[in-house]
Write an enzyme that holds these catalytic residues in place. Structure first.
Site, PDB file in Angstrom:
ATOM      1  N   ALA A 113     -55.286 -17.587  62.050  1.00 58.03           N
ATOM      2  CA  ALA A 113     -53.890 -17.766  60.930  1.00 58.03           C
ATOM      3  C   ALA A 113     -54.381 -18.410  59.537  1.00 58.03           C
ATOM      4  O   ALA A 113     -53.619 -18.970  59.245  1.00 58.03           O
ATOM      5  CB  ALA A 113     -53.035 -18.725  61.747  1.00 58.03           C
TER       6      ALA A 113
ATOM      7  N   ARG B 157     -51.970  -8.746  50.718  1.00 57.74           N
ATOM      8  CA  ARG B 157     -51.102  -7.459  50.788  1.00 57.74           C
ATOM      9  C   ARG B 157     -49.487  -7.792  50.956  1.00 57.74           C
ATOM     10  O   ARG B 157     -48.680  -7.028  50.640  1.00 57.74           O
ATOM     11  CB  ARG B 157     -51.425  -6.487  51.988  1.00 57.74           C
ATOM     12  CG  ARG B 157     -52.913  -5.740  51.720  1.00 57.74           C
ATOM     13  CD  ARG B 157     -53.537  -5.299  52.914  1.00 57.74           C
ATOM     14  NE  ARG B 157     -54.018  -6.160  53.986  1.00 57.74           N
ATOM     15  CZ  ARG B 157     -54.611  -5.924  55.066  1.00 57.74           C
ATOM     16  NH1 ARG B 157     -54.489  -4.673  55.309  1.00 57.74           N
ATOM     17  NH2 ARG B 157     -55.095  -6.734  55.706  1.00 57.74           N
TER      18      ARG B 157
ATOM     19  N   ASP C  93     -50.877 -12.484  63.127  1.00 56.89           N
ATOM     20  CA  ASP C  93     -49.784 -11.552  62.401  1.00 56.89           C
ATOM     21  C   ASP C  93     -49.503 -10.265  63.429  1.00 56.89           C
ATOM     22  O   ASP C  93     -49.247  -9.284  62.970  1.00 56.89           O
ATOM     23  CB  ASP C  93     -50.578 -11.005  61.110  1.00 56.89           C
ATOM     24  CG  ASP C  93     -51.936 -10.345  61.541  1.00 56.89           C
ATOM     25  OD1 ASP C  93     -52.375 -10.259  62.661  1.00 56.89           O
ATOM     26  OD2 ASP C  93     -52.417  -9.590  60.438  1.00 56.89           O
TER      27      ASP C  93
ATOM     28  N   GLY D  34     -59.114  -1.401  62.882  1.00 57.53           N
ATOM     29  CA  GLY D  34     -60.640  -1.243  63.276  1.00 57.53           C
ATOM     30  C   GLY D  34     -60.589  -0.109  64.227  1.00 57.53           C
ATOM     31  O   GLY D  34     -59.670   0.035  65.048  1.00 57.53           O
TER      32      GLY D  34
ATOM     33  N   GLU E  75     -64.708  -1.127  61.223  1.00 55.62           N
ATOM     34  CA  GLU E  75     -63.479  -1.460  60.255  1.00 55.62           C
ATOM     35  C   GLU E  75     -63.086  -0.206  59.370  1.00 55.62           C
ATOM     36  O   GLU E  75     -63.876   0.481  59.248  1.00 55.62           O
ATOM     37  CB  GLU E  75     -63.624  -2.694  59.218  1.00 55.62           C
ATOM     38  CG  GLU E  75     -63.599  -3.945  60.090  1.00 55.62           C
ATOM     39  CD  GLU E  75     -62.292  -4.118  60.735  1.00 55.62           C
ATOM     40  OE1 GLU E  75     -61.365  -4.130  60.097  1.00 55.62           O
ATOM     41  OE2 GLU E  75     -62.415  -4.225  62.179  1.00 55.62           O
TER      42      GLU E  75
ATOM     43  N   ASN F  87     -58.352  -1.149  67.455  1.00 57.89           N
ATOM     44  CA  ASN F  87     -58.477  -2.754  67.934  1.00 57.89           C
ATOM     45  C   ASN F  87     -57.008  -3.188  67.498  1.00 57.89           C
ATOM     46  O   ASN F  87     -56.736  -3.364  66.356  1.00 57.89           O
ATOM     47  CB  ASN F  87     -59.809  -3.194  66.770  1.00 57.89           C
ATOM     48  CG  ASN F  87     -59.669  -4.908  67.132  1.00 57.89           C
ATOM     49  OD1 ASN F  87     -59.212  -5.230  68.148  1.00 57.89           O
ATOM     50  ND2 ASN F  87     -60.386  -5.384  66.285  1.00 57.89           N
TER      51      ASN F  87
ATOM     52  N   ASN G  21     -49.468  -6.347  57.963  1.00 57.52           N
ATOM     53  CA  ASN G  21     -50.319  -6.868  56.655  1.00 57.52           C
ATOM     54  C   ASN G  21     -49.204  -6.692  55.379  1.00 57.52           C
ATOM     55  O   ASN G  21     -49.794  -7.102  54.528  1.00 57.52           O
ATOM     56  CB  ASN G  21     -51.282  -6.035  56.741  1.00 57.52           C
ATOM     57  CG  ASN G  21     -52.265  -6.260  57.878  1.00 57.52           C
ATOM     58  OD1 ASN G  21     -52.660  -7.317  58.152  1.00 57.52           O
ATOM     59  ND2 ASN G  21     -52.776  -5.138  58.258  1.00 57.52           N
TER      60      ASN G  21
ATOM     61  N   ARG H 253     -18.383 -24.944  56.634  1.00 59.42           N
ATOM     62  CA  ARG H 253     -19.770 -25.647  56.151  1.00 59.42           C
ATOM     63  C   ARG H 253     -20.377 -26.678  57.135  1.00 59.42           C
ATOM     64  O   ARG H 253     -19.748 -27.043  57.825  1.00 59.42           O
ATOM     65  CB  ARG H 253     -19.637 -26.063  54.558  1.00 59.42           C
ATOM     66  CG  ARG H 253     -19.338 -24.679  53.678  1.00 59.42           C
ATOM     67  CD  ARG H 253     -18.808 -25.337  52.408  1.00 59.42           C
ATOM     68  NE  ARG H 253     -19.737 -26.550  51.680  1.00 59.42           N
ATOM     69  CZ  ARG H 253     -19.465 -27.339  50.746  1.00 59.42           C
ATOM     70  NH1 ARG H 253     -18.061 -27.310  50.561  1.00 59.42           N
ATOM     71  NH2 ARG H 253     -20.199 -28.446  50.572  1.00 59.42           N
TER      72      ARG H 253
HETATM   73  C1  UD1 Z   1     -58.253  -7.103  61.816  1.00 60.41           C
HETATM   74  C2  UD1 Z   1     -59.412  -6.448  62.787  1.00 60.41           C
HETATM   75  C3  UD1 Z   1     -58.992  -4.976  62.764  1.00 60.41           C
HETATM   76  C4  UD1 Z   1     -57.994  -5.045  63.792  1.00 60.41           C
HETATM   77  C5  UD1 Z   1     -56.701  -5.604  63.188  1.00 60.41           C
HETATM   78  C6  UD1 Z   1     -55.606  -5.454  64.231  1.00 60.41           C
HETATM   79  C7  UD1 Z   1     -61.222  -7.587  61.824  1.00 60.41           C
HETATM   80  C8  UD1 Z   1     -62.347  -7.641  60.987  1.00 60.41           C
HETATM   81  N1  UD1 Z   1     -60.546  -6.747  61.685  1.00 60.41           N
HETATM   82  O1  UD1 Z   1     -58.105  -6.574  60.690  1.00 60.41           O
HETATM   83  O2  UD1 Z   1     -60.306  -4.373  63.450  1.00 60.41           O
HETATM   84  O3  UD1 Z   1     -57.509  -3.547  63.805  1.00 60.41           O
HETATM   85  O4  UD1 Z   1     -57.052  -6.907  62.570  1.00 60.41           O
HETATM   86  O5  UD1 Z   1     -54.440  -6.212  63.606  1.00 60.41           O
HETATM   87  O6  UD1 Z   1     -61.181  -8.676  62.588  1.00 60.41           O
HETATM   88  N2  UD1 Z   1     -58.122 -14.521  59.512  1.00 60.41           N
HETATM   89  C9  UD1 Z   1     -58.385 -15.795  59.221  1.00 60.41           C
HETATM   90  N3  UD1 Z   1     -59.590 -16.048  58.154  1.00 60.41           N
HETATM   91  C10 UD1 Z   1     -60.193 -15.109  57.660  1.00 60.41           C
HETATM   92  C11 UD1 Z   1     -59.756 -13.739  57.785  1.00 60.41           C
HETATM   93  C12 UD1 Z   1     -58.716 -13.327  58.707  1.00 60.41           C
HETATM   94  O7  UD1 Z   1     -57.944 -16.641  59.750  1.00 60.41           O
HETATM   95  O8  UD1 Z   1     -61.082 -15.521  57.038  1.00 60.41           O
HETATM   96  C13 UD1 Z   1     -56.881 -14.350  60.206  1.00 60.41           C
HETATM   97  C14 UD1 Z   1     -55.688 -13.805  59.579  1.00 60.41           C
HETATM   98  O9  UD1 Z   1     -54.828 -14.657  59.083  1.00 60.41           O
HETATM   99  C15 UD1 Z   1     -55.143 -12.931  60.578  1.00 60.41           C
HETATM  100  C16 UD1 Z   1     -56.121 -12.301  61.555  1.00 60.41           C
HETATM  101  O10 UD1 Z   1     -57.276 -13.127  61.104  1.00 60.41           O
HETATM  102  O11 UD1 Z   1     -53.953 -13.497  61.343  1.00 60.41           O
HETATM  103  C17 UD1 Z   1     -56.721 -10.775  61.181  1.00 60.41           C
HETATM  104  O12 UD1 Z   1     -56.987 -10.880  59.726  1.00 60.41           O
HETATM  105  P1  UD1 Z   1     -56.441  -9.647  58.591  1.00 60.41           P
HETATM  106  O13 UD1 Z   1     -57.055  -9.685  57.306  1.00 60.41           O
HETATM  107  O14 UD1 Z   1     -54.977  -9.454  58.864  1.00 60.41           O
HETATM  108  O15 UD1 Z   1     -57.297  -8.366  59.543  1.00 60.41           O
HETATM  109  P2  UD1 Z   1     -57.035  -6.950  59.537  1.00 60.41           P
HETATM  110  O16 UD1 Z   1     -57.536  -6.302  58.336  1.00 60.41           O
HETATM  111  O17 UD1 Z   1     -55.575  -6.592  59.945  1.00 60.41           O
HETATM  112 CA    CA Z   2     -53.715  -8.016  60.338  1.00 57.64          CA
END
Ligand code: UD1
Ligand code: CA
Length: 459
Positions: A10, A16, A103, A140, A155, A170, A228, A333
């Site tokens: 998180a 986005r 998310d 992914g 990805e 994924n 996203n 209220r």
């Molecule tokens: C990610 C997956 C993708 C999958 C998708 C599913 C990776 C590289 N890709 O892509 O294969 O299909 O989720 O929803 O994992 N986050 C962090 N720190 C970071 C980056 C991300 O905590 O440095 C957290 C975000 O807050 C989020 C989650 O990791 O809750 C996923 O990150 P996000 O950037 O949404 O990845 P996706 O592009 O959706």
């Molecule tokens: Ca995501």
């Protein structure tokens, strides 16, 4: 028994979303997305839950409180890097670690459970939860060999044309052998389109080491929806709303048009209550049995008894007891307490006031900062004048009193039980038991006034 750990990711900004608010805090049906994820994760009773925070860290902590431990990721270098931030807390542990994204608010504990069971059954070091998407854009892709065995995850941005055509995606949920996970995370590099350390690479790394890697494909893609964008947020809200509304209908609530009825996840509604289209029920609202709530009503943190009728009205942080009614177009209220059999009619406003049982206030009145007893009649257009420009003052009206139309009750004032206030009076002093207060100019009729006016004589 095998120890179970959960990591919730998180820390991302959610670029986005184009928002000041951290992505995982955007609400879906009354709770932040990450709260939904945590709530489902908790149902598996893991030994420890660690949430990785970064963007909006303080706000995420405030939202989730003591329900989870936290690890901080200062720079958002990817999901793999994010999991590595939990190494201090989890690196030495033996057992199974489930990783979920903050998310994906629609995933259920049942699915997590199925993933976990599948993972154990396969004796795998890593199992990824997958689904088949009609449109896999943004996710992914799961690359399997000719035997159907999972090879790696690619990805979107790194996918070849062939890989991009794969529809198995994924979901962002995984089960890992904890030791294998952390060992592999140290081998993850960032030579990819986004220059990030991908958690998804752990699958390929373990596979190349000859470990058993598996994928559990869930049936319902919609449950895995990753939010996203604002469009996906609306989609997730719609799906969760449908689930919530289906549950209420199963429990005996009539929703005239469920698609047009917005009910937050923590709202409770009794059987045989009917809710028309265009009603919004928010927060910790509780509604009893046999109520009727009509179009345009909006309730937030309201407590409503049984057999209450709410017609196109707004209620905030207030309560209405059994058999009372309100509306159309009235407003309670915060901190208003409406007693049994109370009638509040059209265009009334109540603020921080108590109305005792059987009291009636039919039209166009304002009651603020007041305690009203039982069986009182508030005439049309009565105003409780509670504010002197600097301070608010409190008034009381006793049981069985009668407040005539268009009276002003200038606080602080006490009207006793069985007292009368004459219509049009401006009351600035207390009125005692059985008294009648009249405070207005006496009517004077001027005789032959018509003749004094300069006008044409009537023919
Ligand atoms: C990610 C997956 C993708 C999958 C998708 C599913 C990776 C590289 N890709 O892509 O294969 O299909 O989720 O929803 O994992 N986050 C962090 N720190 C970071 C980056 C991300 O905590 O440095 C957290 C975000 O807050 C989020 C989650 O990791 O809750 C996923 O990150 P996000 O950037 O949404 O990845 P996706 O592009 O959706
Ligand atoms: Ca995501």
């Amino acid at each position: 028994m095998i120890a179970k750990y959960t990591v919730i990711l998180a820390a991302g900004q959610g670029t986005r979303m184009k928002s000041k608010l951290a992505k995982v805090l955007h609400p879906v049906c009354g709770r932040p997305m990450v709260d939904h994820v945590l709530t489902q994760a908790e149902k598996l009773h893991p030994d420890k839950i660690v949430t990785v925070i970064g963007h909006g860290a303080a706000a995420v902590k405030t939202a989730l409180g003591q329900r989870t431990d936290y690890a901080v990721q200062t720079e958002q270098n990817g999901s793999g890097d994010a999991v590595l931030r939990t190494e201090d807390q989890l690196g030495a542990a033996e057992g199974m670690t489930m990783v979920v994204s903050g998310d994906t608010p629609l995933l259920t504990a049942k699915t997590f459970e199925q993933l976990f069971e599948y993972h154990k059954e396969k004796g795998a070091k890593a199992t990824v939860l997958t689904a088949t998407a009609a449109d896999p854009t943004g996710y992914g892709r799961i690359v399997r060999n000719e035997l159907g065995v999972v090879e790696k995850i690619v990805e979107q941005k790194d996918a070849s044309r062939e890989e991009a055509a794969i529809t198995e995606i994924n979901t962002g949920v995984y089960c890992f052998d904890n030791q294998a996970l952390f060992a592999a995370l140290h081998e993850v590099g960032n030579e990819n389109a986004q220059g990030e350390y991908y958690l998804t690479d752990v699958i390929g790394i373990l596979k190349n080491k000859g470990e058993i890697v598996s994928a559990y494909r869930m049936k319902d893609f919609t449950e895995s929806l990753g939010v996203n964008t604002r469009a996906a947020l609306a989609q997730a809200t719609k799906i969760m709303q449908q689930r919530i509304n289906d549950d209420h209908m199963t429990n005996g609530v009539t929703l005239v048009d469920p698609a047009a009825t917005h009910i937050d996840i923590d709202v409770k509604i009794g059987a045989d209550t009917t809710i028309e289209a265009g009603v919004t029920l928010k927060g910790k609202t509780v509604i009893g049995n046999d109520c009727y709530i009509s179009t345009g009503s909006a309730l937030t943190d309201a407590t409503i008894g049984n057999d209450v009728r709410i017609t196109s009205s707004t209620i905030e942080e207030s309560s209405m007891a059994d058999h009372s009614n309100i509306g159309p177009m009235s407003h309670l209220r915060p901190q208003s307490e409406i007693g049994e059999y109370v009638h509040i009619g059209n265009f009334c406003e109540v603020k921080k006031a108590q109305l005792g049982a059987h009291t009636k206030m039919g039209h166009l009145s304002y009651v603020g900062d007041a305690t009203l007893g039982e069986h009182i009649n508030i005439g049309c257009g009565v105003v409780f004048v509670n504010y002197d420009g600097l301070n608010k003052h409190h008034s009381t009206v006793g049981d069985w009193s009668f407040i005539g139309s268009n009276a002003n009750i200038v606080a602080p004032v006490k009207v006793a039980d069985h007292a009368f206030v004459a219509a049009g009076s401006t009351i600035t002093a207390d009125v005692d038991f059985h008294e009648m207060a009249i405070a207005r100019g006496r009517q004077v009729n001027k005789a032959d006034y018509w003749a004094k006016l300069p006008h044409e004589p009537e023919n």
